[in-house]
Design an enzyme around this catalytic site. Structure first.
Site, PDB file in Angstrom:
ATOM      1  N   GLY A   1       0.823  -1.195   0.000  1.00 34.43           N
ATOM      2  CA  GLY A   1       0.000   0.000   0.000  1.00 34.43           C
ATOM      3  C   GLY A   1       0.855   1.242   0.000  1.00 34.43           C
TER       4      GLY A   1
ATOM      5  CD  GLU B   1     -10.273  32.499  -9.634  1.00 35.55           C
ATOM      6  OE1 GLU B   1     -10.251  31.260  -9.479  1.00 35.55           O
ATOM      7  OE2 GLU B   1      -9.622  33.084 -10.543  1.00 35.55           O
TER       8      GLU B   1
END
Length: 1008
Positions: free
Chosen positions: A533, A770
Site C-alpha cells: 500500500g 474568478e
C-alpha cells in the site's frame, strides 16, 4: 722462362758435380737427404749447364791442397758447430732441433699430400664435372619445360639471380665514373660552402670560437701593450676581452649603414673599406676557390699567430671572472651530464641522507681525480658541495666543499667520472623514494589485513560455536515485550484500517493460538503475508498490532539493515528465523522487503546471498533448516511490507512462500475522521472543531499525513498564543501546505502590502474572472468540492481557486463524459464572466483556461463515449500497455498529451471531423457557461463584491450565500443511473442510439 749460361770451369775449383753433391749439407740444422734444399724445388727459374774437361779433375786428385777438401772441411766444421749449438740450446731452454725438424718435415709431407689430392680433384673436375655440367645445360634439356625437375627450377632461379647480380654490377661499373664525378662535385661544393671568405670579420669570429672552446665561460682577459715610453695601452681588439659578448658582434647590415652614413669617407674608400671588412655584399668578391681561400686562411692565421707572439712578449694581462656566468655555465654542464645518468646516483645519496661522510679537502680531491680514484660525484643544488664516491678504499664516500672553479667540470669529465645533481626540491625524488618504499608498505598492509581477517574469522567461528548460548541474549533485542489485556485493547483502538485486514488478523490468531490442530492433519498453514500500500497507511502499525494482539514473540527488522549492516545479510536472515523457531510460535516481520527481494536483487552478490537465504527459510526444507516442515518448530509466520509490490521478485511472491496478500489503501472520508480522532486524543481542542467539514480537503491523505496535520495545527496554535486548537488553525495549515506547494506563501502583512500596490481596476478584473469560475462550479449539483478562492496569492497579480474531487469519483478511479463536460463549463467561467460584465473586450488572462478547455475537448473527442468518433482509433500507444494514473490526484487522464501516445493516421475527412467535433464541444460548453452567468448575474456580482472586500472566500460561504439567491442550477451531468429491483417497469429506452453513423464528406477546405 729458362736461361742457358755457358761458362768455362775454373781450374782452381773441382767439378761442379761434386760441389753440388756436397752443397746440401750446409746449414746450422741437419736435414735428411730426401728433404734437401734441391728436392723441394719443383720448377727452377735458372738452369746452368757446365762443362769441364776430365783433365782438370784428375790433375788434383792426388794428395795436396785442394779446394774441394777445403770446402769439405768447412762444411764439417759448420756441422759440428751447429750440433754443439743445438745441444747447448736443448740444454738451456729444452728446444730439440731434431724433433722440430721432424715436425716440420711431417707438416711439409701433409702439405704435399694435400696438394696432390687437390691436383687429383682438379683433374677430376676438368674431366668429369665440367662435361656433365655442360651436357646438363644443353638447350634440348631446357626447352622441355614439362619435364623439369626441382633441381632445374632451382638452377633457373640461381641463373636469374646471377644474371641480375651481373647486370647490377655492370650497371654499377658503368655508373662509376658519373658517381665519382658527382662525388667530386659534391665535395667541391661542400668545401666551397664550408670555408668562408678570409675577411677580418670571419677571422675575428674564428678567434672567438677558438677562445670559447679553450676557456671556460665567464673568463675575460684584458691585454695592455707597453708603449715605447713605458706606459700600458689597453688593446681593445684582443679577443679574450669580448669573446663571450654576443651583443657586441656587429652584423653586416649595421656595418654597411655605419660606412654609408660617414660623409668624410669618399666612395672609393668606402668600397675598399667594405671589401677589407668582408661586407661588400657582392658575389664576385670571393677570393678564388676553396683551396685558395684555405691557403689564404693559413697565411692569415700564421700572421695572427706571429703577431700574438710578438705582442705577448711586451704585454700584460688582466684576468676577470664573471662568477654568475661561471655558476650558470657549471649548472648547465652538470644538468646536461646528469640527463645521461637518469639521476640514479642522486637518488642513492638522497635515500642514504642519514649516513656519515667525512670531509675531504679540495686539493686532495683534485689529486684523487688525477690518480683516477674517483668513481662518481654528485653536486648539491647550490653547487657548493660534492658527494664523492671512491672506486675503492675506506670510506667510500666523502663530502667536498668546492669553490667556484671554472675548470672543475672539465677536470671531472676528463677523469671519466660519473656526474649527477642532487635536486632536493623536485618532486620526482619523493616519487622514487615512495616507489622504493611501496613494496614494504604493501607487505605491512597485507600483514595487517591478514591479521584483521584472522580476527574476524575467529570471531565468526566463536559466534557459531556458542550460538545456542547467546541466542536468547540477542533475542531480547528482536522480540517485543508482551503487554497485558488493557494495553492490547488500547492498541487495538488506535488502529483504523478497513477491508479484509481484521479478517486476516482473526485467521492468523486462530492458527497461532492452536497450531497443533493443523499439524495433526498434515495441513501446511500460511507461510508468508505480504502487506502493500501507499506510504503511511498503517502497514507497520498493523504488524505491531498483531504482536500486541497475539502476545507472541515478534522478531522485526528493516530491509535496509540487511544491506548496510556489518554482518552479512544471509547470516542475519538465518539468525532471525533461528530465534523465531526457538521461540515458536512466533512472527517475523521485515519492513521494506523490496530492498532484499526486489527484481534486481540478484545482480548484487551480497543481496543475492540474502535473497537466497530468505527463500530457503520460507521453503522450510529440512535439508536447509534442520527442522521438519510439519513440526511445531516451524510455526513461524513471515510478514513483510512494501510500498512497491510490483517490484518484487516473482520467485519470492509465488504460492508456498507468500500465501496471503493484503492491500492497505488510503483511508476514506469516514476513516479519516476516525484517524483524526485517534491522533487528536489528548490535545486541547476547541468547541468549533469539526473535522467532518474539512474532510473533503484531505482526499488522498494517509494516516501519517493526518497525524502531521494535527501536529502542525497544534504548533500554529501555540505560535498564535492560544491554549486550544481551533478549526481555523487546521484550515490555515491546509492552506499553508497548498500555497507552499505553489510557491506563493506570504505572511499576512506581506500579503496586505502586495494587495495595496495593485490598482482597483486590476483587482476588479481578477475578481470578476474568478467569480465566474466560482458561480459555475456551484451551479452543478455534484461538482468538485470548493475549498477557497483568493485574489493576489503570494503578491502575484492573479487569482486562484482550489477544488478537491469528490470522494465517490476518487473511489471509482475513472472519470465520466459528463465530468469532463462540467470541467469545460467551469473553465469557460472566467472569460465568459468578463464578457458578461465588460462586454467583448476580453483580456488574455484566461490563457490557462483556454489550454485546459482544449485539452479536455480533445480527450472528449477521442473518448469511447464520443457519439461520432467513439469507435474510431484516433490515438495509438507506443511501447506501453497500460498508462499510469495522472499525478496530483487528477481524475482526467490526458492521453493525448502523454509521451507514449501519438495520434493515429487519419484520413482527410476524419481529421476534418475531429476538428469539427472539437469545436462543437468547446462552443456548446461556452454557450452553457454564458447562459448560466447571464441567468445568475446577481450571484456573479455578489461574489465579485465579496472577493473585492475580503480578497478571499471559501466554498462554504459561497453555498450559504447562494441558498437565498434562488440560483438557476445545471442538471446533474454525473448522476449515476440506479436500478430499483422492486420496480417492475421496463427499463428506459432511447430511440437515439449512443453511436451515430459517421457522416463522412469532403470538407470545403480539402476539395480539389
Amino acid at each position: 722462362m729458362e736461361i742457358a749460361i755457358s761458362y768455362k770451369p775454373n781450374p782452381l775449383i773441382s767439378s761442379s758435380t761434386q760441389l753440388l753433391k756436397r752443397s746440401k749439407s750446409f746449414g746450422l740444422v741437419r736435414f735428411p737427404a730426401k728433404y734437401g734444399l734441391g728436392a723441394t724445388r719443383k720448377k727452377q727459374l735458372f738452369r746452368v749447364y757446365a762443362s769441364e774437361s776430365s783433365s782438370g779433375s784428375s790433375s788434383n786428385s792426388d794428395g795436396g791442397f785442394s779446394w774441394v777438401r777445403l770446402a769439405q772441411s768447412i762444411r764439417l766444421g759448420a756441422e759440428r758447430i751447429g750440433e754443439k749449438i743445438g745441444e747447448s740450446v736443448k740444454t738451456e731452454i729444452g728446444f730439440d732441433s731434431e724433433e722440430a725438424s721432424g715436425r716440420v718435415n711431417e707438416y711439409v709431407a701433409r702439405v704435399k699430400d694435400s696438394v696432390h689430392k687437390g691436383h687429383h680433384e682438379l683433374t677430376r673436375f676438368k674431366n668429369e664435372t665440367v662435361p656433365s655440367f655442360i651436357d646438363w645445360n644443353k638447350w634440348e634439356h631446357w626447352k622441355d619445360i614439362r619435364n623439369w625437375d626441382g633441381k632445374r627450377v632451382a638452377a633457373l632461379f640461381i641463373y636469374a639471380f646471377a644474371l641480375l647480380l651481373s647486370c647490377q654490377r655492370v650497371y654499377v661499373a658503368i655508373q662509376a665514373p658519373r658517381v665519382e664525378r658527382e662525388r667530386r662535385e659534391l665535395t667541391e661544393s661542400f668545401m666551397e660552402a664550408l670555408i668562408p671568405e678570409p675577411s677580418p670579420g670571419n677571422i675575428e669570429k674564428f678567434k672567438r670560437n677558438m677562445w670559447r672552446k679553450a676557456t671556460p665561460k665567464g673568463l675575460k682577459l684584458k691585454r695592455f701593450i707597453e708603449a715605447p715610453d713605458g706606459t700600458l695601452v689597453h688593446d681593445s681588439s684582443y679577443v679574450g676581452e669580448n669573446a663571450w659578448d654576443d651583443d657586441l658582434e656587429t652584423t653586416e647590415g649595421s656595418l654597411k649603414k655605419i660606412i654609408g652614413r660617414n660623409a668624410r669617407i669618399q666612395t672609393e674608400a668606402k668600397k675598399k673599406l667594405s671589401q677589407d671588412l668582408g661586407v661588400s655584399g657582392e658575389i664576385g668578391d670571393s677570393v678564388g676557390n676553396w683551396r685558395e681561400r684555405l691557403a689564404t686562411w693559413k697565411e692569415m692565421l700564421e700572421r695572427e699567430k706571429l703577431s700574438e707572439q710578438l705582442n705577448s712578449s711586451a704585454a700584460k694581462y688582466v684576468v676577470e671572472f664573471d662568477m654568475k656566468e661561471v655558476e650558470k655555465s657549471l649548472r648547465e654542464d652538470v644538468i646536461g651530464r646528469t640527463s645521461e645518468t637518469e639521476g640514479t646516483r642522486a637518488l642513492w645519496i638522497s635515500k642514504r641522507w642519514w649516513r656519515y661522510r667525512p670531509k675531504l679537502p679540495y686539493t686532495y680531491f683534485l689529486q684523487k681525480l688525477d690518480s683516477s680514484e674517483v668513481a662518481a660525484v654528485v653536486f648539491t643544488e647550490d653547487l657548493k658541495r660534492l658527494y664523492v664516491t671512491m672506486k675503492e678504499g675506506f670510506p667510500l664516500e666523502y663530502i667536498v666543499d668546492i669553490p667556484l672553479d671554472p675548470y672543475l667540470f672539465e677536470t671531472i669529465c676528463n677523469a671519466g667520472v660519473e656526474v649527477d645533481l642532487l635536486q632536493k626540491r623536485q618532486i620526482h625524488y619523493f616519487m622514487k623514494v615512495f616507489i622504493a618504499l611501496l613494496p614494504g608498505i604493501l607487505i605491512l598492509w597485507f600483514i595487517r589485513e591478514s591479521a584483521m581477517l584472522l580476527l574476524i574469522t575467529s570471531k565468526r567461528f566463536l559466534y557459531k560455536k556458542y550460538n545456542q548460548l547467546f541466542d536468547m541474549a540477542y533475542a531480547e533485542n528482536f522480540i517485543l515485550p508482551v503487554g497485558d489485556v488493557s494495553e492490547t485493547k488500547s492498541m487495538y483502538k488506535e488502529v483504523v484500517l478497513g477491508g479484509d485486514v481484521w479478517d486476516l488478523l482473526d485467521e492468523l490468531m486462530i492458527y497461532m493460538g492452536n497450531p497443533m490442530q493443523y499439524y495433526e492433519k498434515d495441513v501446511a498453514f500460511v507461510r508468508g503475508v505480504l502487506l502493500s500500500g501507499p506510504p503511511g497507511t498503517g502497514k507497520t502499525l498493523f504488524a505491531r498490532t498483531l504482536a500486541k494482539e497475539s502476545g507472541l514473540p515478534f522478531v522485526f527488522a528493516s530491509g535496509a539493515e540487511f544491506t548496510d549492516s556489518e554482518k552479512s545479510g544471509a547470516a542475519k536472515i538465518n539468525e532471525m528465523f533461528s530465534i523465531a523457531r526457538r521461540n515458536a510460535p512466533a512472527f517475523v516481520f521485515v519492513d521494506e522487503i523490496d530492498a532484499i527481494a526486489g527484481r534486481h536483487a540478484r545482480k548484487d552478490p551480497r543481496r543475492r546471498a540474502t535473497f537466497e537465504a530468505l527463500i530457503a527459510q520460507l521453503d522450510g526444507e529440512k535439508e536447509k533448516t534442520g527442522i521438519d516442515r510439519f513440526s511445531l518448530r516451524q510455526a513461524v509466520i513471515f510478514i513483510c511490507a512494501t510500498n512497491r509490490p510490483d517490484e518484487l521478485d516473482l520467485e519470492f511472491v509465488r504460492s508456498g512462500r507468500i500465501d496471503r496478500r493484503l492491500y492497505i489503501g488510503l483511508p476514506d472520508a469516514k476513516q479519516r475522521v476516525q484517524i483524526f480522532g485517534v491522533h487528536s486524543a489528548g490535545k486541547n481542542l476547541a468547541e468549533d472543531i469539526d473535522f467532518g467539514k474539512l474532510v473533503f480537503r484531505t482526499v488522498g491523505f494517509s494516516g501519517a499525513d493526518i497525524r502531521n496535520l494535527v501536529n502542525e495545527a497544534a504548533i500554529m496554535s501555540v505560535r498564535k498564543g492560544r491554549s486550544y486548537i481551533y478549526q481555523q488553525d487546521i484550515v490555515d495549515v491546509l492552506d499553508k501546505q497548498l500555497l507552499e506547494g505553489m510557491g506563493v506563501l506570504l505572511t499576512e502583512e506581506e500579503q496586505q502590502k502586495c494587495e495595496q500596490s495593485v490598482s482597483y481596476e486590476k483587482k476588479r478584473l481578477l475578481a470578476v474572472h474568478e467569480a465566474g469560475h466560482i458561480v459555475l462550479a456551484h451551479l452543478f449539483p455534484r461538482f468538485d468540492w470548493h475549498a477557497f478562492s483568493q485574489l493576489l496569492p503570494g503578491g502575484k497579480e492573479t487569482a486562484v481557486s482550489v477544488f478537491y474531487p469528490r470522494e465517490d469519483m476518487v473511489d471509482q478511479g475513472y472519470t465520466t463524459f459528463g465530468y469532463m463536460k462540467m470541467q469545460m463549463v467551469v473553465a469557460h467561467g472566467g472569460r465568459c464572466a468578463e464578457r458578461v460584465v465588460f462586454g467583448d473586450n476580453v483580456t488574455d488572462g484566461g490563457k490557462d483556461d483556454l489550454e485546459k478547455i482544449t485539452k479536455i475537448a480533445r480527450e472528449m473527442v477521442i473518448s469511447p463515449q464520443s457519439a461520432r468518433l467513439g469507435l474510431t482509433q484516433l490515438v495509438k500507444k507506443i511501447g506501453m500497455v497500460d498508462l499510469p494514473d495522472n499525478p496530483d490526484g487528477e481524475l482526467i487522464k490526458y492521453r493525448w498529451d502523454h509521451p507514449h501516445v501519438m495520434p493515429a493516421e487519419m484520413s482527410v475527412e476524419v481529421s476534418e471531423l475531429f476538428t469539427r467535433e472539437l469545436t462543437r464541444y468547446i462552443e456548446e460548453t461556452e454557450e452553457l457557461a454564458m447562459n448560466a452567468l447571464r441567468a445568475n448575474r446577481h450571484i456573479l456580482d455578489l461574489i465579485t463584491r465579496e472577493l473585492l472586500e475580503k480578497s478571499r472566500i471559501t466554498g462554504l460561504e459561497v453555498e450559504e450565500k447562494m441558498k437565498d439567491l434562488s440560483p438557476l442550477m445545471f442538471e446533474d451531468f454525473v448522476k449515476p443511473f440506479q436500478i430499483n429491483p422492486d420496480d417492475e417497469e421496463l427499463l428506459p429506452h432511447k430511440d437515439r442510439v449512443s453511436y451515430q453513423p459517421v457522416d463522412l464528406r469532403a470538407a470545403p477546405l480539402h476539395r480539389s
